[in-house]
Enzyme design. Structure first.
Site, PDB file in Angstrom:
ATOM      1  N   ASN A  34      14.747   1.602  -5.855  1.00 52.69           N
ATOM      2  CA  ASN A  34      15.865   1.143  -4.987  1.00 52.69           C
ATOM      3  C   ASN A  34      15.700  -0.343  -4.624  1.00 52.69           C
ATOM      4  OD1 ASN A  34      13.895   1.031  -3.028  1.00 52.69           O
ATOM      5  ND2 ASN A  34      14.787   2.626  -1.715  1.00 52.69           N
ATOM      6  N   SER A 127      -2.905   9.852  -1.880  1.00 52.01           N
ATOM      7  CA  SER A 127      -3.788   8.844  -1.297  1.00 52.01           C
ATOM      8  C   SER A 127      -5.019   9.462  -0.653  1.00 52.01           C
ATOM      9  CB  SER A 127      -3.009   8.069  -0.221  1.00 52.01           C
ATOM     10  OG  SER A 127      -3.880   7.294   0.564  1.00 52.01           O
ATOM     11  N   TYR A 152       2.550   7.098   7.698  1.00 52.85           N
ATOM     12  CA  TYR A 152       2.487   6.936   6.234  1.00 52.85           C
ATOM     13  C   TYR A 152       1.521   7.970   5.641  1.00 52.85           C
ATOM     14  CZ  TYR A 152       0.525   5.420   1.813  1.00 52.85           C
ATOM     15  OH  TYR A 152       0.044   5.389   0.521  1.00 52.85           O
ATOM     16  N   LYS A 156       2.095  11.469   3.045  1.00 58.09           N
ATOM     17  CA  LYS A 156       1.387  11.797   1.803  1.00 58.09           C
ATOM     18  C   LYS A 156       0.882  13.246   1.861  1.00 58.09           C
ATOM     19  CE  LYS A 156       1.903   8.117  -0.596  1.00 58.09           C
ATOM     20  NZ  LYS A 156       2.702   8.162  -1.830  1.00 58.09           N
ATOM     21  N   TYR A 181      -5.348   8.134  -4.737  1.00 57.14           N
ATOM     22  CA  TYR A 181      -5.909   6.804  -4.960  1.00 57.14           C
ATOM     23  C   TYR A 181      -6.824   6.431  -3.804  1.00 57.14           C
ATOM     24  CZ  TYR A 181      -1.345   6.464  -7.349  1.00 57.14           C
ATOM     25  OH  TYR A 181      -0.210   6.686  -8.095  1.00 57.14           O
ATOM     26  N   GLY A 301      -7.205   3.079  13.849  1.00 63.68           N
ATOM     27  CA  GLY A 301      -6.807   3.914  12.708  1.00 63.68           C
ATOM     28  C   GLY A 301      -7.687   3.722  11.501  1.00 63.68           C
TER      29      GLY A 301
HETATM   30  C1  WQD Z   1      -9.641  -2.150   3.862  1.00 59.52           C
HETATM   31  C2  WQD Z   1     -10.748  -2.583   4.828  1.00 59.52           C
HETATM   32  C3  WQD Z   1      -9.968  -2.992   7.064  1.00 59.52           C
HETATM   33  C4  WQD Z   1      -7.565  -6.515   6.279  1.00 59.52           C
HETATM   34  C5  WQD Z   1      -5.265   1.178   2.095  1.00 59.52           C
HETATM   35  C6  WQD Z   1      -3.876   1.693   2.209  1.00 59.52           C
HETATM   36  C7  WQD Z   1      -3.838   3.182   2.056  1.00 59.52           C
HETATM   37  C8  WQD Z   1      -4.625   3.646   0.856  1.00 59.52           C
HETATM   38  C9  WQD Z   1      -6.028   3.080   0.886  1.00 59.52           C
HETATM   39  C10 WQD Z   1      -3.331   4.100  -1.182  1.00 59.52           C
HETATM   40  C11 WQD Z   1     -10.602  -1.925   6.196  1.00 59.52           C
HETATM   41  C12 WQD Z   1     -10.530  -4.265   6.436  1.00 59.52           C
HETATM   42  C13 WQD Z   1      -8.373  -5.408   6.124  1.00 59.52           C
HETATM   43  C14 WQD Z   1      -8.048  -7.645   6.981  1.00 59.52           C
HETATM   44  C15 WQD Z   1     -10.123  -6.501   7.325  1.00 59.52           C
HETATM   45  N1  WQD Z   1      -4.035   3.260  -0.377  1.00 59.52           N
HETATM   46  N2  WQD Z   1      -9.642  -5.424   6.624  1.00 59.52           N
HETATM   47  N3  WQD Z   1      -9.327  -7.607   7.485  1.00 59.52           N
HETATM   48  O1  WQD Z   1      -6.774   0.415   5.317  1.00 59.52           O
HETATM   49  O2  WQD Z   1      -8.437   1.120   3.516  1.00 59.52           O
HETATM   50  O3  WQD Z   1      -5.998   1.537   3.238  1.00 59.52           O
HETATM   51  O4  WQD Z   1      -5.902   1.661   0.941  1.00 59.52           O
HETATM   52  O5  WQD Z   1      -2.684   4.996  -0.947  1.00 59.52           O
HETATM   53  O6  WQD Z   1      -2.517   3.512   1.910  1.00 59.52           O
HETATM   54  O7  WQD Z   1      -3.400   1.360   3.470  1.00 59.52           O
HETATM   55  O8  WQD Z   1      -6.937  -0.824   3.128  1.00 59.52           O
HETATM   56  O9  WQD Z   1      -7.118  -3.210   2.567  1.00 59.52           O
HETATM   57  O10 WQD Z   1      -5.946  -2.539   4.724  1.00 59.52           O
HETATM   58  O11 WQD Z   1      -8.401  -2.319   4.559  1.00 59.52           O
HETATM   59  O12 WQD Z   1     -11.289  -6.486   7.797  1.00 59.52           O
HETATM   60  O13 WQD Z   1      -7.342  -8.678   7.180  1.00 59.52           O
HETATM   61  O14 WQD Z   1     -10.629  -4.000   5.061  1.00 59.52           O
HETATM   62  O15 WQD Z   1     -10.367  -2.893   8.429  1.00 59.52           O
HETATM   63  O16 WQD Z   1     -11.901  -1.668   6.710  1.00 59.52           O
HETATM   64  P1  WQD Z   1      -7.103   0.593   3.890  1.00 59.52           P
HETATM   65  P2  WQD Z   1      -7.017  -2.293   3.742  1.00 59.52           P
END
Ligand code: WQD
Length: 339
Positions: A34, A127, A152, A156, A181, A301
């Site tokens: 979309n 996920s 979100y 899932k 994933y 979270g």
């Molecule tokens: C990774 C780590 C943050 C940003 C994502 C998706 C979720 C799923 C898994 C597929 C965490 C830290 C982040 C920053 C930081 N994917 N961080 N500074 O939260 O593990 O989840 O991947 O479905 O849908 O949301 O990924 O990259 O946001 O964070 O320190 O500026 O990096 O605290 O520990 P996350 P992320």
């Protein structure tokens, strides 16, 4: 005759990389999207990479009539890979009703049309967020669902429940594979497709690459006091191309009737846990670019540590992640420099 596979959300980050792998394996992917989180330019990039321009149609999957019109006009679809979803954790907290409506209703409409049109195979983009903070690590597919940290993540879990029940229903001939994933990162080696950012990045790796580019002053490390080897959170980062290849394995499993259960789940990770601080150092090793960062309070979270038990995917699906963290970060950096 190449087998037709519908790819919903096929112009998105993981969807576009999967379309490339499907074309290169000789399939005929049909894309619906979309365009809420991507542009048609991604189709041009796919054509440049593969030399083929897959069929694309702008379809709002939450409109049952639009969905059914697509299936009526496109007979012979053998399977569906369902990526289409709103996917920002933070945004889902601000707009929960939109996330439930969009992610659940699109899936329900898809299943209804698949039933009417006799399409029996679906691969679902799930996920590791369904595991929450797992009790044991590495986490395997038998680990229980944990309360979702965001709407979100809850969508899932709910979509997996919908798919499991739809597959188990008495009159169902549906075969389903859910791929969970872990943390997809990186970009195609051509740097023609990758993860497009809209505003300030939510995820770690695009924030690292934008800091390296000077677009951001410094990276905030969310939490340095976790019970981990260096106090920062641990994740299982995996190259988006490895994730994309896993979808080809899943489709082959379905079309060659190799599925052993009607509903199957596979973790898509490397099996290696890497901390935030280790990712920063790995980025410097891979690119020579130093990253300014500061340790800040924890992000609500966030899971302390999660990484995959990949045994089932390796042995049953026959798929194994091949690319290293340095490959992932180098490809992310190459992509960033093209933005
Ligand atoms: C990774 C780590 C943050 C940003 C994502 C998706 C979720 C799923 C898994 C597929 C965490 C830290 C982040 C920053 C930081 N994917 N961080 N500074 O939260 O593990 O989840 O991947 O479905 O849908 O949301 O990924 O990259 O946001 O964070 O320190 O500026 O990096 O605290 O520990 P996350 P992320």
């Amino acid at each position: 005759m190449p087998e037709k596979v519908l790819i919903t959300g096929g112009l998105g980050y993981i969807g576009s990389h999967t379309v490339v792998e499907m074309i290169e394996k000789g399939y005929e992917p049909l894309i619906i999207d979309n365009l809420s989180n991507t542009t048609v330019e991604v189709l041009d990039a796919i054509e440049k990479i593969t030399g083929k321009r897959p069929q694309f149609e702008k379809v709002e999957m939450c409109d049952p009539e639009e969905m059914d019109r697509f299936f009526t006009a496109n007979k012979g679809i053998k399977a569906v890979i369902h990526f289409a979803a709103a996917l920002l954790v933070g945004e889902s907290v601000e707009k929960p009703v939109h996330y439930y409506w969009n992610n659940l209703f699109s899936t329900i409409n898809l299943l209804k049309s698949m039933k009417v049109h006799g399409v029996k195979n679906i691969v679902f983009s799930s996920s590791c967020t369904v595991y929450g903070n797992p009790d044991t690590l590495p986490v395997d597919e038998q680990a229980p669902f944990k309360p979702a940290a965001s709407p979100y993540g809850n969508t899932k879990k709910m979509c997996e429940d919908i798919l499991r029940d739809a597959t188990a229903a008495a009159a169902s001939d549906l075969k389903t594979i859910s791929l969970r994933y872990f943390n997809p990162i990186g970009a195609h080696p051509t740097s023609l497709i990758g993860e497009v950012q809209h505003g300030e990045p939510h995820h770690l790796v695009p924030y690292i690459t934008e800091t390296a580019m000077g677009k951001r002053d410094s990276l905030k490390v969310f939490g340095g006091d976790y019970d981990t080897r260096d106090g920062s959170c641990i994740r299982d980062y995996i190259h988006v191309v490895d994730i994309a290849k896993a979808h080809v394995y899943a489709i082959e499993r379905q079309l060659e009737s190799k599925q052993k259960q009607d509903y199957e789940v596979f973790n898509l990770g490397t099996g290696n846990g890497v901390s935030v601080l280790e990712m920063i150092h790995a980025f410097t090793n891979a690119t020579g670019k130093e990253i300014n960062y500061e340790i800040r309070p924890r992000r609500p979270g966030d899971v302390e540590a999660v990484y995959a038990d990949t045994k089932l995917a390796n042995e049953e699906l026959g798929w194994k992640a091949e690319l290293s963290v340095e490959d992932m970060l180098k490809s992310a950096w190459d992509w960033e420099q093209k933005q």
